[in-house]
Design an enzyme around this catalytic site. Sequence first.
Site, PDB file in Angstrom:
ATOM      1  N   ILE A  94      62.192  -8.454  11.491  1.00 40.48           N
ATOM      2  CA  ILE A  94      62.144  -7.645  10.135  1.00 40.48           C
ATOM      3  C   ILE A  94      61.634  -8.756   9.042  1.00 40.48           C
ATOM      4  O   ILE A  94      62.386  -9.767   9.308  1.00 40.48           O
ATOM      5  CB  ILE A  94      63.320  -7.037   9.844  1.00 40.48           C
ATOM      6  CG1 ILE A  94      63.520  -5.973  10.792  1.00 40.48           C
ATOM      7  CG2 ILE A  94      63.045  -6.350   8.378  1.00 40.48           C
ATOM      8  CD1 ILE A  94      62.811  -4.650  10.883  1.00 40.48           C
ATOM      9  N   HIS A 110      71.573  -3.369  20.275  1.00 31.92           N
ATOM     10  CA  HIS A 110      71.031  -4.241  21.119  1.00 31.92           C
ATOM     11  C   HIS A 110      71.865  -3.734  22.590  1.00 31.92           C
ATOM     12  O   HIS A 110      73.147  -3.529  22.465  1.00 31.92           O
ATOM     13  CB  HIS A 110      71.621  -5.760  20.912  1.00 31.92           C
ATOM     14  CG  HIS A 110      70.882  -6.805  22.003  1.00 31.92           C
ATOM     15  ND1 HIS A 110      69.595  -6.744  21.955  1.00 31.92           N
ATOM     16  CD2 HIS A 110      71.616  -7.305  22.861  1.00 31.92           C
ATOM     17  CE1 HIS A 110      69.212  -7.632  22.873  1.00 31.92           C
ATOM     18  NE2 HIS A 110      70.580  -8.166  23.563  1.00 31.92           N
TER      19      HIS A 110
END
Length: 244
Positions: A94, A110
């Site tokens: 990002i 994750h």
Amino acid sequence: MSLPVAVLASGSGSNLQAILDYQATLDAPPWRVELVISDQEDARALERGRRSGIRSRFLQVAGRPSGDVAGETLDLLRSADIGLIALAGYLRLIPADVVGAFRERMVNIHPALLPAFGGKGMYGMRVHEAVLASGARVTGPTVHFVDEEYDRGPIIAQWPVPVRAGDAPHVLAARVLRVEHLLYPRVVDHLGRALARGCRPTPFSPPGTVFLADSRTVADVERAIAAGFVDGIAPALRATEQRT
Ligand code: GAR
């Protein structure tokens, strides 16, 4: 007024679907998925978003300067008045400007117990292969706030999942993914509720701890998440976060 949430996804979007399914169970939801963004034009996540009547946009990332991507991402997020972002299998870093504009309002899931088995290039099946190669007996998803590095921001919630003898990577991946689908919507829900009330939720233990190690049922996990989020900023936790 419910809080508009954006989900960013690169692939299948099963976590997006889990969030949408959870949202559908809520009475007068305090948050709602308003925007889906993908860096892959053919991502199944975009199809899932469109099927649910959600604005779903392909955003070209490959081959473009990060500044351009950041500008377009921020325009899209602002046009939908987004207050919380959930990365759900989004495999791009990002841009820093977007992280800065959404600090503590952007989370990622994750498929391993961070800080182990994370970082650049660690996604999807590679994560599970690395877990198996290490001989670890326990794995499981981590939800964390997003910062400027892959998989590094303050940890919000983890849920341990056993590694069984003889597991193939895809078998382990499926076991972890089932738990992701339970954990992620509940974390999004708690963050969404706090932010909708104008509160800033904090992680509930120092990063690096397996917070939910003793939790074995969905009810345990829900209790731990509910007990853990603090309205407003708890100075001790803030200090811990800042040291990471
Ligand atoms: C999930 O397992 C998610 O944890 C993982 O990608 C998969 C996406 O599945 N994310 C990462 O590896 C990020 N480093 P989905 O598209 O079916 O939700």
